[in-house]
Each structure stands twice: as C-alpha cells, then as structure tokens.
Design an enzyme around this catalytic site. Sequence first.
Site, PDB file in Angstrom:
ATOM      1  N   TYR A   1       0.811  -1.215   0.000  1.00  0.00           N
ATOM      2  CA  TYR A   1       0.000   0.000   0.000  1.00  0.00           C
ATOM      3  C   TYR A   1       0.846   1.267   0.000  1.00  0.00           C
ATOM      4  O   TYR A   1       0.317   2.361  -0.218  1.00  0.00           O
ATOM      5  CB  TYR A   1      -0.953  -0.006   1.192  1.00  0.00           C
ATOM      6  CG  TYR A   1      -2.184  -0.847   0.954  1.00  0.00           C
ATOM      7  CD1 TYR A   1      -3.363  -0.278   0.477  1.00  0.00           C
ATOM      8  CD2 TYR A   1      -2.173  -2.218   1.172  1.00  0.00           C
ATOM      9  CE1 TYR A   1      -4.489  -1.046   0.243  1.00  0.00           C
ATOM     10  CE2 TYR A   1      -3.296  -2.998   0.942  1.00  0.00           C
ATOM     11  CZ  TYR A   1      -4.449  -2.415   0.480  1.00  0.00           C
ATOM     12  OH  TYR A   1      -5.570  -3.175   0.239  1.00  0.00           O
TER      13      TYR A   1
ATOM     14  N   ASP B   1      -5.375   4.217  -0.204  1.00  0.00           N
ATOM     15  CA  ASP B   1      -5.573   3.875  -1.616  1.00  0.00           C
ATOM     16  C   ASP B   1      -6.677   4.727  -2.238  1.00  0.00           C
ATOM     17  O   ASP B   1      -7.581   4.245  -2.914  1.00  0.00           O
ATOM     18  CB  ASP B   1      -5.878   2.382  -1.782  1.00  0.00           C
ATOM     19  CG  ASP B   1      -7.033   1.907  -0.926  1.00  0.00           C
ATOM     20  OD1 ASP B   1      -7.406   2.620   0.025  1.00  0.00           O
ATOM     21  OD2 ASP B   1      -7.562   0.812  -1.203  1.00  0.00           O
TER      22      ASP B   1
ATOM     23  N   GLU C   1     -14.393  -1.974  10.304  1.00  0.00           N
ATOM     24  CA  GLU C   1     -15.546  -1.198   9.859  1.00  0.00           C
ATOM     25  C   GLU C   1     -16.832  -1.645  10.563  1.00  0.00           C
ATOM     26  O   GLU C   1     -17.701  -0.822  10.878  1.00  0.00           O
ATOM     27  CB  GLU C   1     -15.709  -1.316   8.351  1.00  0.00           C
ATOM     28  CG  GLU C   1     -16.816  -0.454   7.774  1.00  0.00           C
ATOM     29  CD  GLU C   1     -16.832  -0.490   6.256  1.00  0.00           C
ATOM     30  OE1 GLU C   1     -16.140   0.351   5.645  1.00  0.00           O
ATOM     31  OE2 GLU C   1     -17.509  -1.381   5.682  1.00  0.00           O
TER      32      GLU C   1
END
Length: 308
Positions: A81, A168, A258
């Site tokens: 990443y 990202d 999340e």
Amino acid sequence: MQLEKKESSEGDCHLDTCRIPEVPRLLYPKAQLLKPTRVDVLVMTPWFAPIVWDGTFDSAILDVQFRNITVGLTVFAIKKYVVFLKLFLETAEKYFMVGHKVNYYVFTDQPADVPQIPLQEGRQVVVLKVRNYKRWQDISMHRMEMISKFSQQRFLHEVHYLVCLDVDMKFSDHVGVEILAPLFGTLHPGFYAADRQSFTYERRPLSQAYIPRDEGDFYYMGAFFGGSVPEVYRLTTACHQAMMADQANGIEAVWHDESHLNKYLLYHKPSKVLSPEYLWDTQMLQRPPLLRKLRYVAVPKNHAEIRN
C-alpha cells in the site's frame, strides 16, 4: 519530513472544541430561511447532526472559525500500500485543509519508501514506524489499536482534530474544516440510499460488533472518520477492545474494523455526518445528480494483488 520513532512529544495542543470562536467582520451572502440551499437530500439527522453536502456550508466563515487549529491526518501505508502514498499526499496538499496547519501521520513498515513531496507552510509529514501483518484483515483491524495508542501518547499534545483515512484514495476536490466536529463519520457510497435491513452490519450475536436487523441509522465507511482527539481516542480504544474480545471468542466481524466502527457510531451518535461526496468509487458506482462534487475517490487497483 520527520521520521518519528519515539512515542512522546512536547507541548500541549488540547483545545476546548466546544468554545465558540469570535469571527471578525466578513462579507458573505445572507442565508435565506425560506429558501434552503438543498431540498433534494437530507441535511440533518434526527439527532440534529448536520449532513455535509455541497451548498450547505460557507467555507469563508468556517475557515475563520477554525483558523487557529491544527489537524492530524492518519494514514496507513503498509506493505504494497506504500505505492499509493505519493498520489495521496500530493492531492492532499492540493485539496485537504488548504490554508490550515496539518500533520500527516504516516504509519508504515517502510519508512525509507515514504516519498518526499513539497508541503505548504505549517504542514509536515511525520513517519511512524509500525510492524506489518501477514493478513490484510489484521493490518486493517490493528489500525484502531495504533490510532488509540498514539492518540493518548502524542496526538493529544500535537493536534486538535484527527482525520483517519485510507491510503488507496486520492483527493479530487475541496475537503476542509467543514468536516470537523467532535465526532464524524462518512456515509458508505454503496449504502447511502439503502434501508437498514440491507446494511452489511455484523449480524451474529456472538460478535461485539453485532447490530440487530431492526436497528441502525446509516452505514458508515471505515475509510473516513474522525473528530477531536479525545473522541477519536475513545472510539478507537472501544473498537480495539471489542476486536480483542471477539478474537478471544474465536470470531471475526464480517467487515473487521468497519463493523466495529458502525456499532460504535450507532450507540455514540456522530455530531456530523459526511455525505458520499467525501468518499466515492467512480469505477464501481455511477455518479448520481445529487453528488455535485466528488471530493475523495478510490484509486483504481487490483485488490487481490495489492492485499497479497
């Protein structure tokens, strides 16, 4: 750019975020009480939290109100990443909190690969070295632990607000102080128009992230949340503790951190909600007319390749 390995800092940046700042004389259009600027979307939650859309705020007024604050932006660039970091930082310098002081806190296992980019005055990149994990899910979940840890040890003394983002992505339009509040979340672009039964909450009662099907306000995206440092510390600490409890019980929430974020924001209502303008994927979703601006968008990528 500052390479930072220690976990303490000097000074104290704690701010009374409830104090009303004095605004100097300004010239701006008068708000029209009987002519709302948006009638096509919900602009206020049932608990009186603003939902931020284009046309609902005046940046000139807000920039003056928040003129003395420093914003911390946390981003994790671990393993592959790190390749997204250059575009992320370059577009942040163009669109994120322009005219305000910003500390970019880059959590990475590859400090030497953090790019050098020109920064506006009063802004700095602070590199925080962290370990990586074999699974991308573990990297994602440990973000809560790291943000909690550094909030207590240094962020409380260095910045007034934290904005926690995925790397990202790229900024494509103005993202300023209109987002700041004691606690804010961002509507998931795939669920902003869905009913609560369609939300991909964790539905297994064994998990700490469990939400029954008859509950839920919105589905929030884990890629964009924040608030004052004390509130972000409370959120990330609670989410980390819940994930550790799940791990002890041999369960992992369906959407990892999340899922726990959504559980937390259900029972700790955010004081501001960001519309899908603040998080969109142009590759996966068709842009509806109600989105006048796309401010923060996903970068096209091969998820399997990047995660592995």
